[in-house]
Motif scaffolding. Structure first.
Motif, short mmCIF file in Angstrom:
data_model
loop_
_atom_site.label_atom_id
_atom_site.label_comp_id
_atom_site.label_asym_id
_atom_site.label_seq_id
_atom_site.Cartn_x
_atom_site.Cartn_y
_atom_site.Cartn_z
N LEU A 77 53.25 1.25 0.02
CA LEU A 77 53.25 2.65 -0.38
C LEU A 77 54.64 3.29 -0.32
O LEU A 77 54.90 4.29 -0.99
N LEU A 78 55.54 2.69 0.46
CA LEU A 78 56.90 3.23 0.56
C LEU A 78 57.64 3.18 -0.77
O LEU A 78 58.67 3.86 -0.92
N VAL A 79 57.16 2.39 -1.71
CA VAL A 79 57.85 2.31 -3.00
C VAL A 79 57.82 3.66 -3.72
O VAL A 79 58.75 3.99 -4.47
N HIS A 314 47.69 -3.63 -7.33
CA HIS A 314 48.49 -3.03 -6.27
C HIS A 314 47.60 -2.62 -5.10
O HIS A 314 46.41 -2.30 -5.28
N PRO A 315 48.14 -2.59 -3.90
CA PRO A 315 47.33 -2.22 -2.73
C PRO A 315 46.73 -0.82 -2.82
O PRO A 315 45.70 -0.54 -2.21
N PHE A 320 43.82 5.10 -6.05
CA PHE A 320 44.15 5.64 -7.36
C PHE A 320 42.91 5.75 -8.24
O PHE A 320 42.73 6.73 -8.97
N ARG A 321 42.06 4.73 -8.17
CA ARG A 321 40.87 4.75 -9.03
C ARG A 321 39.93 5.89 -8.65
O ARG A 321 39.33 6.53 -9.51
N THR A 327 45.59 2.50 -13.13
CA THR A 327 45.98 1.32 -12.36
C THR A 327 46.36 0.20 -13.32
O THR A 327 46.12 0.28 -14.53
N ALA A 328 46.94 -0.85 -12.76
CA ALA A 328 47.30 -2.01 -13.57
C ALA A 328 46.06 -2.62 -14.21
O ALA A 328 46.08 -3.03 -15.38
#
Length: 371
Positions: A77-79, A314-315, A320-321, A327-328
């Protein structure tokens, strides 16, 4: 149809069947049956099929997704704050790293600036201060560096277990992918040219030249929503207006039915104009913003657009959903089936249009289990 065209089209389908690769069949089945196009497509499909990792009778293995640990989730999540590192640092850095401490006051304007457009509708570039533009481009570059570092760590399983969204393996060298990503003229030259031109010719609204107020996250959210809504409608139009328009605009990007992160900006000039440049121009006129909110929006948008093309889930995807964010896996649905999930950052528009398809419905069919 001419007999020669029909024969070439059927020959292409037969070659794909003989090669035993379902994706090659999917590519050729969408082609218009022109003689030259069918002949080239069938040859390409046969060549790709010869290199496919699955043999004709081999069954694909649909892997289960493994959960990452709490620490791996937090590290991943730091990204997101890292993507916004430059505007966050310059607005919150205080006497050490704040923009007022770093740059002379003569380099920027605190108040909104309405540029003086000349007789030809453009300002004299010599009268416009380029600091905001420079920081905007640098902000995206810094965000890209952190995003690509995250992808390398994720791909190397250094941020916990990984599982690809689609079971068909598309192996590639990271350096090759990076070179491909950075060499896309549509992603950097064209969009960069738009940003430079609109700023230096004085075409941005007056508030965008103002450095006062720091990052307004309400404005950033509004920009992301408006941009993605317009982009979704343009995306839908590219698919639906006509086959001729689709072929010249969006079809080059759709050759990737199993995309990787580095395919995000691999398309066409027309596609980038319709899906990114025009929405950016309209969003700037709809949502008022200062320079810091514009920079934060730009780097979030550019990097999120790349992340949804990732071959890995992604984690943060479950969260997000639930929030309706893209999402990807959501975007893989579009690349795989073409007629669903036209939105990119948000799935709200597809739910309204009735074009949303949950990636879970493809688990164990086209996608890995647990997606």
């Amino acid at each position: 149809l001419k007999l020669s065209e029909l024969r070439s089209y059927l020959l292409g389908r037969a070659r794909c069947r003989a090669a035993g690769w379902p994706r090659a069949m999917a590519v050729v089945s969408q082609l218009q049956p022109g003689a030259d196009e069918a002949r080239k497509a069938s040859s390409q499909a046969a060549a790709e099929a010869a290199q496919a990792p699955a043999a004709k009778n081999e069954q694909l293995v649909y892997a289960e997704f493994e959960q990452v640990s709490t620490m791996e989730m937090l590290a991943s999540l730091l990204v997101w704050p890292a993507i916004c590192a430059l505007p966050l640092t310059l607005t919150l850095g205080g006497s050490w790293f704040g923009y007022k401490s770093v740059f002379p006051a003569s380099w920027y304007d605190e108040a909104p600036v309405k540029q003086d457009l000349g007789a030809y509708g453009v300002a004299d570039p010599r009268t416009i201060k380029p600091l905001g533009l420079t920081l905007g481009l640098l902000g995206v570059a810094v965000g890209q560096a952190f995003m690509l570092m995250y992808h390398w760590l994720r791909r190397s399983a250094k941020l916990g277990p990984t599982c690809k969204i689609q079971p068909l393996d598309r192996a590639y060298d990271f350096v090759e992918g990076l070179k491909s990503h950075l060499s896309q003229p549509e992603g950097f030259v064209q969009i960069g040219g738009y940003l430079i031109g609109t700023w230096m010719l004085g075409w941005m609204p007056a508030s965008y030249y103002s450095f006062t107020g720091g990052i307004n996250w309400v404005h950033v959210a509004a920009q992301l929503l408006v941009q993605d809504c317009i982009q979704c409608l343009m995306h839908w139009g590219e698919h639906k207006i006509s086959m001729w328009f689709y072929r010249m605009s969006h079809k080059p990007h759709h050759r990737f039915t199993n995309p990787r992160l580095f395919d995000a900006f691999d398309g066409s000039v027309v596609d980038t104009t319709c899906m990114i440049v025009i929405p950016l121009a309209l969003t700037a006129r709809i949502v008022p913003s200062n320079v810091w909110s514009y920079i934060a929006f730009g780097t979030l948008y550019a990097n999120w657009l790349v992340l949804i093309h990732s071959e890995f889930a992604h984690p943060w995807d479950p969260l997000f959903r639930r929030l309706g964010f893209g999402t990807a896996a959501d975007h893989h649905v579009h690349h795989r089936l073409f007629v669903f999930n036209y939105g990119h950052l948000f799935m709200y528009w597809d739910r309204v249009l009735g074009t949303y398809k949950d990636p879970k419905s493809l688990a164990g069919k086209h996608f890995n289990k647990g997606v």
